[in-house]
Design a protein around this motif. Structure first.
Motif, PDB file in Angstrom:
ATOM      1  N   VAL A  40       0.863  -1.204   0.180  1.00 23.08           N
ATOM      2  CA  VAL A  40       0.102   0.096  -0.059  1.00 23.08           C
ATOM      3  C   VAL A  40       0.782   1.177   0.089  1.00 23.08           C
ATOM      4  O   VAL A  40       0.575   2.087  -0.715  1.00 23.08           O
ATOM      5  CB  VAL A  40      -1.150  -0.094   1.280  1.00 23.08           C
ATOM      6  CG1 VAL A  40      -1.623   1.482   1.389  1.00 23.08           C
ATOM      7  CG2 VAL A  40      -1.783  -1.200   1.080  1.00 23.08           C
ATOM      8  N   PHE A  41       1.950   1.358   0.860  1.00 19.73           N
ATOM      9  CA  PHE A  41       2.944   2.468   0.952  1.00 19.73           C
ATOM     10  C   PHE A  41       3.449   2.657  -0.546  1.00 19.73           C
ATOM     11  O   PHE A  41       3.586   3.823  -0.809  1.00 19.73           O
ATOM     12  CB  PHE A  41       3.980   2.132   1.888  1.00 19.73           C
ATOM     13  CG  PHE A  41       5.134   3.228   1.810  1.00 19.73           C
ATOM     14  CD1 PHE A  41       4.986   4.332   2.400  1.00 19.73           C
ATOM     15  CD2 PHE A  41       6.416   2.933   1.284  1.00 19.73           C
ATOM     16  CE1 PHE A  41       5.994   5.412   2.431  1.00 19.73           C
ATOM     17  CE2 PHE A  41       7.335   3.790   1.472  1.00 19.73           C
ATOM     18  CZ  PHE A  41       7.020   5.184   1.891  1.00 19.73           C
ATOM     19  N   ILE A  42       3.858   1.479  -1.350  1.00 22.21           N
ATOM     20  CA  ILE A  42       4.778   1.856  -2.639  1.00 22.21           C
ATOM     21  C   ILE A  42       3.283   2.352  -3.478  1.00 22.21           C
ATOM     22  O   ILE A  42       3.662   3.305  -4.028  1.00 22.21           O
ATOM     23  CB  ILE A  42       4.813   0.394  -3.008  1.00 22.21           C
ATOM     24  CG1 ILE A  42       6.121  -0.089  -2.479  1.00 22.21           C
ATOM     25  CG2 ILE A  42       5.376   0.319  -4.582  1.00 22.21           C
ATOM     26  CD1 ILE A  42       6.499  -1.343  -2.866  1.00 22.21           C
ATOM     27  N   VAL A  43       2.236   1.790  -3.626  1.00 26.87           N
ATOM     28  CA  VAL A  43       1.199   2.251  -4.656  1.00 26.87           C
ATOM     29  C   VAL A  43       0.929   3.752  -4.212  1.00 26.87           C
ATOM     30  O   VAL A  43       0.640   4.416  -5.150  1.00 26.87           O
ATOM     31  CB  VAL A  43      -0.058   1.283  -4.388  1.00 26.87           C
ATOM     32  CG1 VAL A  43      -1.282   1.897  -5.336  1.00 26.87           C
ATOM     33  CG2 VAL A  43       0.251  -0.134  -5.045  1.00 26.87           C
ATOM     34  N   THR A  60       0.766   9.111  -5.779  1.00 25.70           N
ATOM     35  CA  THR A  60       0.760  10.477  -5.271  1.00 25.70           C
ATOM     36  C   THR A  60       1.796  11.430  -5.857  1.00 25.70           C
ATOM     37  O   THR A  60       1.780  12.721  -6.234  1.00 25.70           O
ATOM     38  CB  THR A  60       0.875  10.584  -3.725  1.00 25.70           C
ATOM     39  OG1 THR A  60      -0.213   9.681  -3.221  1.00 25.70           O
ATOM     40  CG2 THR A  60       0.664  11.900  -2.994  1.00 25.70           C
ATOM     41  N   SER A  61       3.075  10.898  -5.790  1.00 31.23           N
ATOM     42  CA  SER A  61       4.274  11.497  -6.338  1.00 31.23           C
ATOM     43  C   SER A  61       3.975  11.868  -7.881  1.00 31.23           C
ATOM     44  O   SER A  61       4.369  12.949  -8.429  1.00 31.23           O
ATOM     45  CB  SER A  61       5.688  10.856  -6.218  1.00 31.23           C
ATOM     46  OG  SER A  61       5.622   9.528  -6.723  1.00 31.23           O
ATOM     47  N   LEU A  62       3.421  10.736  -8.574  1.00 32.09           N
ATOM     48  CA  LEU A  62       3.039  11.107  -9.812  1.00 32.09           C
ATOM     49  C   LEU A  62       2.077  12.222 -10.239  1.00 32.09           C
ATOM     50  O   LEU A  62       2.444  13.153 -10.962  1.00 32.09           O
ATOM     51  CB  LEU A  62       2.683   9.759 -10.695  1.00 32.09           C
ATOM     52  CG  LEU A  62       2.484   9.654 -12.181  1.00 32.09           C
ATOM     53  CD1 LEU A  62       3.725   9.865 -12.794  1.00 32.09           C
ATOM     54  CD2 LEU A  62       1.906   8.305 -12.494  1.00 32.09           C
ATOM     55  N   LEU A  63       1.056  12.256  -9.133  1.00 34.98           N
ATOM     56  CA  LEU A  63       0.156  13.336  -9.281  1.00 34.98           C
ATOM     57  C   LEU A  63       0.749  14.881  -9.107  1.00 34.98           C
ATOM     58  O   LEU A  63       0.337  15.626  -9.904  1.00 34.98           O
ATOM     59  CB  LEU A  63      -0.945  13.019  -8.398  1.00 34.98           C
ATOM     60  CG  LEU A  63      -2.134  14.108  -8.211  1.00 34.98           C
ATOM     61  CD1 LEU A  63      -2.693  14.358  -9.571  1.00 34.98           C
ATOM     62  CD2 LEU A  63      -3.364  13.735  -7.205  1.00 34.98           C
ATOM     63  N   LEU A  64       1.653  14.640  -8.345  1.00 36.74           N
ATOM     64  CA  LEU A  64       2.394  16.103  -7.809  1.00 36.74           C
ATOM     65  C   LEU A  64       3.370  16.548  -9.121  1.00 36.74           C
ATOM     66  O   LEU A  64       3.254  17.450  -9.356  1.00 36.74           O
ATOM     67  CB  LEU A  64       3.052  15.750  -6.658  1.00 36.74           C
ATOM     68  CG  LEU A  64       2.282  15.519  -5.284  1.00 36.74           C
ATOM     69  CD1 LEU A  64       3.074  15.299  -4.173  1.00 36.74           C
ATOM     70  CD2 LEU A  64       1.620  16.873  -5.187  1.00 36.74           C
ATOM     71  N   PRO A  88      11.854   5.128 -10.099  1.00 41.18           N
ATOM     72  CA  PRO A  88      11.029   5.289  -8.830  1.00 41.18           C
ATOM     73  C   PRO A  88      11.317   5.913  -8.045  1.00 41.18           C
ATOM     74  O   PRO A  88      11.474   5.809  -7.049  1.00 41.18           O
ATOM     75  CB  PRO A  88      11.091   3.516  -8.461  1.00 41.18           C
ATOM     76  CG  PRO A  88      12.514   3.311  -8.914  1.00 41.18           C
ATOM     77  CD  PRO A  88      12.768   3.852 -10.147  1.00 41.18           C
ATOM     78  N   TYR A  89      11.532   7.206  -8.271  1.00 37.29           N
ATOM     79  CA  TYR A  89      11.812   8.505  -7.233  1.00 37.29           C
ATOM     80  C   TYR A  89      10.764   8.739  -6.024  1.00 37.29           C
ATOM     81  O   TYR A  89      11.235   8.943  -5.054  1.00 37.29           O
ATOM     82  CB  TYR A  89      12.372   9.606  -8.164  1.00 37.29           C
ATOM     83  CG  TYR A  89      13.434   9.633  -8.885  1.00 37.29           C
ATOM     84  CD1 TYR A  89      14.601  10.485  -8.217  1.00 37.29           C
ATOM     85  CD2 TYR A  89      13.786   8.981 -10.029  1.00 37.29           C
ATOM     86  CE1 TYR A  89      15.923  10.587  -8.895  1.00 37.29           C
ATOM     87  CE2 TYR A  89      14.987   9.001 -10.764  1.00 37.29           C
ATOM     88  CZ  TYR A  89      15.894   9.639 -10.148  1.00 37.29           C
ATOM     89  OH  TYR A  89      17.261   9.825 -10.978  1.00 37.29           O
ATOM     90  N   GLY A  90       9.656   8.394  -6.691  1.00 36.32           N
ATOM     91  CA  GLY A  90       8.684   8.606  -5.768  1.00 36.32           C
ATOM     92  C   GLY A  90       8.669   7.735  -4.480  1.00 36.32           C
ATOM     93  O   GLY A  90       8.902   8.241  -3.441  1.00 36.32           O
TER      94      GLY A  90
END
Length: 295
Positions: free
Chosen positions: A90-93, A98-102, A122-124
């Motif tokens: 869940v943390f990964i997803v 979230t980082s992709l949206l930002l 996978p920087y996010g």
């Protein structure tokens, strides 16, 4: 600094993610298609390429970034061991989405149709992991080099800085978005820290995970179940351990190590017993205590 047992023992999700990142990076490297990855204004608001979006989550754009990225992902497997593979998934997803949206919002605000603003990889997830690393992983050793002071955590921070600055602006943007995503997870927005995937999904990923790359004795039937002494009573007081067994002549844990664990909310007796079992390694003792609480 110790992340727990060597290899991918009790970290199948991390193993799967690292293998996927390595395969995709090598594949695009052989094809010479690194330049086609990364996100730009045109990719998002022009002709949307879904495959490019997905591949950009896993594939690094160079060998140095791959090396530093996989090293950090491998170290951060400690969090999967602490909270379990289901919650770590869940943390990964959450971190990636979230980082992709930002990142999309940042690209929209910058409005540069020609620039490739976000480097792939996978920087996010990596930089979201620095948030619990900063708050939850204690410092176990400190040392000085010339007039500069360092701790055992400094090497992880240095690897993170190297990765953050690897492509300059193109890597700083996703790195900062990852830190924001990790902060939102820690703040428990939408009660995300309590979320879990259905069991059939976690079982599926467990089945497709490759055999453990750790030492064979760590997962064999000869591995004994070590009790945690007088830790708080839980239904599963005896859980399978891959941490070092206490030495025959146990050395009394240092007061500094006990104080570090007390500051994290553990009681003194449990902290002492865990440190004895971990041979006075604060990080391993923390893992033991957190695992005991999760059962």
């Amino acid at each position: 600094m110790n992340g727990g047992p060597s290899g991918f023992t009790n970290a199948p999700v991390t193993r799967l993610f690292i293998v996927a990142s390595a395969i995709f990076t090598i594949f695009f490297g052989i094809q010479g298609r690194f330049g086609t990855l990364g996100l730009s204004y045109q990719d998002i608001f022009g002709k949307l390429r879904l495959w490019k979006l997905i591949m950009s989550i896993f594939s690094f754009s160079s060998t140095p970034e791959l090396m530093f990225g996989l090293y950090l992902l491998y170290y951060f497997r400690v969090f999967e061991r602490q909270i379990g593979s289901n919650k770590y998934s869940v943390f990964i997803v959450f971190s990636i989405l979230t980082s992709l949206l930002l990142e999309v919002l940042a690209v929209a605000l910058l409005k540069d149709p020609t620039a490739n603003l976000v480097t792939p990889g996978p920087y996010g997830l990596i930089f979201a992991s620095f948030v619990p690393f900063f708050f939850d992983i204690p410092v176990s050793t400190r040392f000085r080099v010339f007039s500069f002071f360092f701790s055992d955590k400094s090497f992880i921070y240095l690897a993170g800085i190297q990765l953050l600055l690897s492509s300059w602006k193109r890597s700083i943007l996703p790195g900062m978005c990852g830190i924001l995503a990790g902060s939102l997870y820690r703040l428990n927005v939408f009660y995300i820290r309590k979320a879990k995937f259905p069991e059939f999904i976690s079982s599926f990923f467990s089945r497709i995970a490759l055999p453990s790359m750790g030492s064979s004795h760590a997962t064999s039937s000869s591995t004994t179940r070590h009790s945690v002494g007088n830790l708080p009573s839980h239904p599963a007081r005896q859980v399978e351990r891959n941490y070092p067994a206490p030495m025959q002549s146990a050395v009394e844990p240092s007061e500094d190590s006990i104080t570090t664990l007390l500051s994290m909310g553990f009681d003194r007796n449990s902290a002492r017993q865990a440190l004895v079992q971990a041979r006075n390694d604060v990080n391993v003792a923390t893992n033991i205590l957190l695992e005991a609480q999760s059962h």
